[in-house]
Scaffold this motif. Structure first.
Motif, PDB file in Angstrom:
ATOM      1  N   SER A 234       0.820  -1.212   0.000  1.00  0.00           N
ATOM      2  CA  SER A 234       0.000   0.000   0.000  1.00  0.00           C
ATOM      3  C   SER A 234       0.854   1.262   0.000  1.00  0.00           C
ATOM      4  O   SER A 234       0.511   2.259  -0.642  1.00  0.00           O
ATOM      5  N   SER A 235       1.989   1.231   0.698  1.00  0.00           N
ATOM      6  CA  SER A 235       2.870   2.390   0.726  1.00  0.00           C
ATOM      7  C   SER A 235       3.481   2.651  -0.647  1.00  0.00           C
ATOM      8  O   SER A 235       3.585   3.806  -1.091  1.00  0.00           O
ATOM      9  N   VAL A 236       3.872   1.579  -1.344  1.00  0.00           N
ATOM     10  CA  VAL A 236       4.404   1.720  -2.701  1.00  0.00           C
ATOM     11  C   VAL A 236       3.360   2.355  -3.611  1.00  0.00           C
ATOM     12  O   VAL A 236       3.649   3.261  -4.399  1.00  0.00           O
ATOM     13  N   MET A 237       2.121   1.895  -3.498  1.00  0.00           N
ATOM     14  CA  MET A 237       1.065   2.409  -4.365  1.00  0.00           C
ATOM     15  C   MET A 237       0.725   3.867  -4.059  1.00  0.00           C
ATOM     16  O   MET A 237       0.311   4.619  -4.942  1.00  0.00           O
ATOM     17  N   LYS A 238       0.907   4.302  -2.824  1.00  0.00           N
ATOM     18  CA  LYS A 238       0.697   5.712  -2.501  1.00  0.00           C
ATOM     19  C   LYS A 238       1.733   6.580  -3.220  1.00  0.00           C
ATOM     20  O   LYS A 238       1.420   7.667  -3.712  1.00  0.00           O
ATOM     21  N   ASP A 239       2.974   6.088  -3.270  1.00  0.00           N
ATOM     22  CA  ASP A 239       4.011   6.806  -4.029  1.00  0.00           C
ATOM     23  C   ASP A 239       3.617   6.895  -5.496  1.00  0.00           C
ATOM     24  O   ASP A 239       3.782   7.934  -6.147  1.00  0.00           O
ATOM     25  N   VAL A 240       3.120   5.778  -6.024  1.00  0.00           N
ATOM     26  CA  VAL A 240       2.723   5.712  -7.438  1.00  0.00           C
ATOM     27  C   VAL A 240       1.578   6.687  -7.708  1.00  0.00           C
ATOM     28  O   VAL A 240       1.584   7.404  -8.727  1.00  0.00           O
ATOM     29  N   GLU A 241       0.591   6.746  -6.838  1.00  0.00           N
ATOM     30  CA  GLU A 241      -0.541   7.661  -7.011  1.00  0.00           C
ATOM     31  C   GLU A 241      -0.060   9.105  -7.113  1.00  0.00           C
ATOM     32  O   GLU A 241      -0.499   9.860  -7.994  1.00  0.00           O
ATOM     33  N   ARG A 242       0.822   9.493  -6.210  1.00  0.00           N
ATOM     34  CA  ARG A 242       1.283  10.885  -6.191  1.00  0.00           C
ATOM     35  C   ARG A 242       2.134  11.212  -7.406  1.00  0.00           C
ATOM     36  O   ARG A 242       2.035  12.316  -7.959  1.00  0.00           O
ATOM     37  N   TRP A 243       2.976  10.269  -7.818  1.00  0.00           N
ATOM     38  CA  TRP A 243       3.931  10.564  -8.892  1.00  0.00           C
ATOM     39  C   TRP A 243       3.263  10.581 -10.266  1.00  0.00           C
ATOM     40  O   TRP A 243       3.584  11.413 -11.117  1.00  0.00           O
ATOM     41  N   TYR A 244       2.331   9.677 -10.514  1.00  0.00           N
ATOM     42  CA  TYR A 244       1.669   9.617 -11.818  1.00  0.00           C
ATOM     43  C   TYR A 244       0.324  10.351 -11.826  1.00  0.00           C
ATOM     44  O   TYR A 244      -0.355  10.372 -12.855  1.00  0.00           O
ATOM     45  N   ASP A 245      -0.043  10.930 -10.686  1.00  0.00           N
ATOM     46  CA  ASP A 245      -1.316  11.651 -10.560  1.00  0.00           C
ATOM     47  C   ASP A 245      -2.479  10.753 -10.979  1.00  0.00           C
ATOM     48  O   ASP A 245      -3.277  11.089 -11.861  1.00  0.00           O
ATOM     49  N   ILE A 246      -2.569   9.586 -10.342  1.00  0.00           N
ATOM     50  CA  ILE A 246      -3.636   8.636 -10.621  1.00  0.00           C
ATOM     51  C   ILE A 246      -4.282   8.214  -9.299  1.00  0.00           C
ATOM     52  O   ILE A 246      -3.832   8.614  -8.228  1.00  0.00           O
ATOM     53  N   GLN A 247      -5.318   7.410  -9.398  1.00  0.00           N
ATOM     54  CA  GLN A 247      -5.931   6.789  -8.240  1.00  0.00           C
ATOM     55  C   GLN A 247      -5.714   5.285  -8.321  1.00  0.00           C
ATOM     56  O   GLN A 247      -5.765   4.714  -9.411  1.00  0.00           O
ATOM     57  N   VAL A 248      -5.480   4.647  -7.197  1.00  0.00           N
ATOM     58  CA  VAL A 248      -5.346   3.198  -7.140  1.00  0.00           C
ATOM     59  C   VAL A 248      -6.574   2.633  -6.438  1.00  0.00           C
ATOM     60  O   VAL A 248      -6.950   3.103  -5.360  1.00  0.00           O
ATOM     61  N   ARG A 249      -7.195   1.633  -7.071  1.00  0.00           N
ATOM     62  CA  ARG A 249      -8.350   0.965  -6.472  1.00  0.00           C
ATOM     63  C   ARG A 249      -8.070  -0.528  -6.426  1.00  0.00           C
ATOM     64  O   ARG A 249      -7.537  -1.098  -7.380  1.00  0.00           O
ATOM     65  N   TYR A 250      -8.400  -1.147  -5.309  1.00  0.00           N
ATOM     66  CA  TYR A 250      -8.116  -2.566  -5.127  1.00  0.00           C
ATOM     67  C   TYR A 250      -9.380  -3.392  -5.334  1.00  0.00           C
ATOM     68  O   TYR A 250     -10.467  -3.019  -4.872  1.00  0.00           O
ATOM     69  N   GLU A 251      -9.229  -4.496  -6.041  1.00  0.00           N
ATOM     70  CA  GLU A 251     -10.294  -5.484  -6.152  1.00  0.00           C
ATOM     71  C   GLU A 251     -10.076  -6.499  -5.034  1.00  0.00           C
ATOM     72  O   GLU A 251      -9.161  -7.304  -5.097  1.00  0.00           O
ATOM     73  N   GLY A 252     -10.900  -6.412  -4.006  1.00  0.00           N
ATOM     74  CA  GLY A 252     -10.679  -7.270  -2.856  1.00  0.00           C
ATOM     75  C   GLY A 252      -9.684  -6.634  -1.907  1.00  0.00           C
ATOM     76  O   GLY A 252      -9.500  -5.409  -1.880  1.00  0.00           O
ATOM     77  N   ALA A 253      -9.016  -7.470  -1.142  1.00  0.00           N
ATOM     78  CA  ALA A 253      -8.068  -6.971  -0.146  1.00  0.00           C
ATOM     79  C   ALA A 253      -6.804  -6.436  -0.809  1.00  0.00           C
ATOM     80  O   ALA A 253      -6.446  -6.831  -1.924  1.00  0.00           O
ATOM     81  N   ILE A 254      -6.137  -5.525  -0.092  1.00  0.00           N
ATOM     82  CA  ILE A 254      -4.850  -5.020  -0.570  1.00  0.00           C
ATOM     83  C   ILE A 254      -3.842  -6.170  -0.561  1.00  0.00           C
ATOM     84  O   ILE A 254      -3.721  -6.878   0.444  1.00  0.00           O
ATOM     85  N   PRO A 255      -3.144  -6.409  -1.678  1.00  0.00           N
ATOM     86  CA  PRO A 255      -2.160  -7.501  -1.700  1.00  0.00           C
ATOM     87  C   PRO A 255      -1.152  -7.362  -0.569  1.00  0.00           C
ATOM     88  O   PRO A 255      -0.695  -6.261  -0.257  1.00  0.00           O
TER      89      PRO A 255
END
Length: 403
Positions: free
Chosen positions: A342-363
């Motif tokens: 989840s921490s990696v994906m937060k970095d990705v959201e901020r850097w690429y200006d996108i939203q991350v949505r999970y299908e089911g639980a966070i891996p």
């Protein structure tokens, strides 16, 4: 490092056999200017090896060139697939940029070959729109409320604040060139970066500030009085100019205070990260809660990290912080090893200006390795798919789930 040793890593890389540890070493070797001549010689000599192992430079480099063109200031991006030879590869981009492209391609080929067990597989196009990585973008707000978009501002003097001339350099850095101390009203300025932006700033006292995406620093156009006080949010790295007579004080979102004389440190205060992390690289800093008495707080030594939950005044100390990982963003790298998914994906959201949505639980799986922040989002998607995840991009939402 001898040519024979470097050749070993190149051959392991071309065959998709690098271990995680070897890949980290190999990346460092490629980025070391001292190895420039050897890297060029090996690329020239062993070009047939890359082709024999089905490294499709014609498609892959054309795709990755588009992703990094803005970062390395190319005049035009490649718009067609054509044969790629080593001489054009290096002459077009120069050594440092060519290595960036090579590493961007390798992130996919390495993880794919690990998953399939094959020596190499050709890259396949992903039917998702190209989302470019972040770049030098920021907004400068002057004391009178005037805003200046820095990415579109012309180079040279862009504004005047009291005795300080604000200059945009050829390297797209903002410098406050102060001519003496301001005797009038204190003029507070703010530099803020959006999601998908980063910027570098030199304050009037010579302190250098690097801002990560979705971050801000507020500061006076000229430092006066007994201290130098600034306020930050998001994530910043600072190299503070030494001045024993004027301690440097950082207000972190009104929740924590960092007191400095002259040092280098990183502050991560993103509210979605759970804790304010102050990591000392060199020198000495004192960290205390905003509501604590001046005699309280903790003093850090190089390599230590102070952690304070956003809603709790208590500060704990991590005595052995991973400096390479903490500073990865400043050095243009995504560092995955040891971080939660989840921490990696937060970095990705901020850097690429996108939203991350999970299908089911966070891996819960742990990612390993690193990737250059200059690659397109499609390269990161390939990296994640290489770990067996279902990854799909819809508009600017990245959907992630287990297969």
């Amino acid at each position: 490092m001898t040519e024979q040793q470097l050749t070993y890593y190149f051959e392991r890389y071309a065959q998709g056999k690098l271990s995680e540890e070897e890949r980290v070493v190999f990346t460092g070797l490629l980025k070391d200017p001292a190895n420039k001549e050897m890297v060029e010689q090996i690329l020239d000599r062993d070009w047939p090896l890359w082709e024999n192992n089905q490294l499709d430079f014609s498609q892959e480099i054309a795709r990755i060139e588009q992703g990094v063109a803005s970062r390395i200031h190319a005049d035009t991006a490649v718009s067609e697939v054509r044969p790629v030879h080593r001489i054009r590869f290096l002459q077009k981009w120069g050594w440092a940029a060519a290595i960036l492209i090579l590493l961007g391609a390798g992130a996919y080929f390495y993880t794919t070959s690990k998953k399939t067990g094959k020596d190499f597989v050709k890259g396949k196009a992903i039917s998702t729109p190209g989302i470019l990585p972040g770049s030098n973008k920021a907004l400068l707000t002057l004391s009178d409320g005037t805003t200046i978009p820095l990415d579109s501002a012309a180079r040279g003097a862009i504004a005047q604040q009291g005795s300080a001339s604000i200059v945009k350099t050829a390297n797209d850095e903002i410098i406050y060139d102060a001519r003496g101390l301001s005797q009038g009203e204190v003029m507070m300025n703010t530099m803020s970066t959006p999601r998908g932006g980063q910027y570098r700033l030199t304050l009037p006292d010579g302190t250098t500030v690097w801002l990560n995406a979705a971050s801000a620093v507020t500061f006076p156009a000229a430092f006066t009085g007994n201290n130098r006080k600034v306020k930050v949010s998001g994530e910043v790295y600072m190299e503070v100019a030494k001045n024993a007579k004027m301690p440097f004080i950082v207000d972190v979102d009104g929740k924590a205070i960092v007191e400095v004389l002259g040092t280098s440190f990183n502050i991560n205060s993103y509210t979605d990260e759970g804790a304010i992390a102050t990591t000392l690289v060199e020198g000495r800093v004192k960290v205390l809660s905003a509501n604590a008495a001046p005699s309280g707080g903790v003093t850090l030594r190089p390599g230590q990290q102070a952690l304070q939950q956003h809603n709790i005044a208590t500060i704990t100390v991590n005595a052995n912080a991973n400096l390479e990982q903490v500073l990865a963003w400043k050095n243009g790298i995504f560092s995955f090893t040891g971080k939660s998914f989840s921490s990696v994906m937060k970095d990705v959201e901020r850097w690429y200006d996108i939203q991350v949505r999970y299908e089911g639980a966070i891996p819960t799986r742990k990612l390993k390795g690193e990737m250059d922040r200059g690659v397109q989002l499609t390269d990161l998607i390939r990296f994640l798919r290489g770990f067996g995840l279902h990854v799909e991009l819809k508009d600017r939402t990245l959907i992630i789930g287990e297969k």
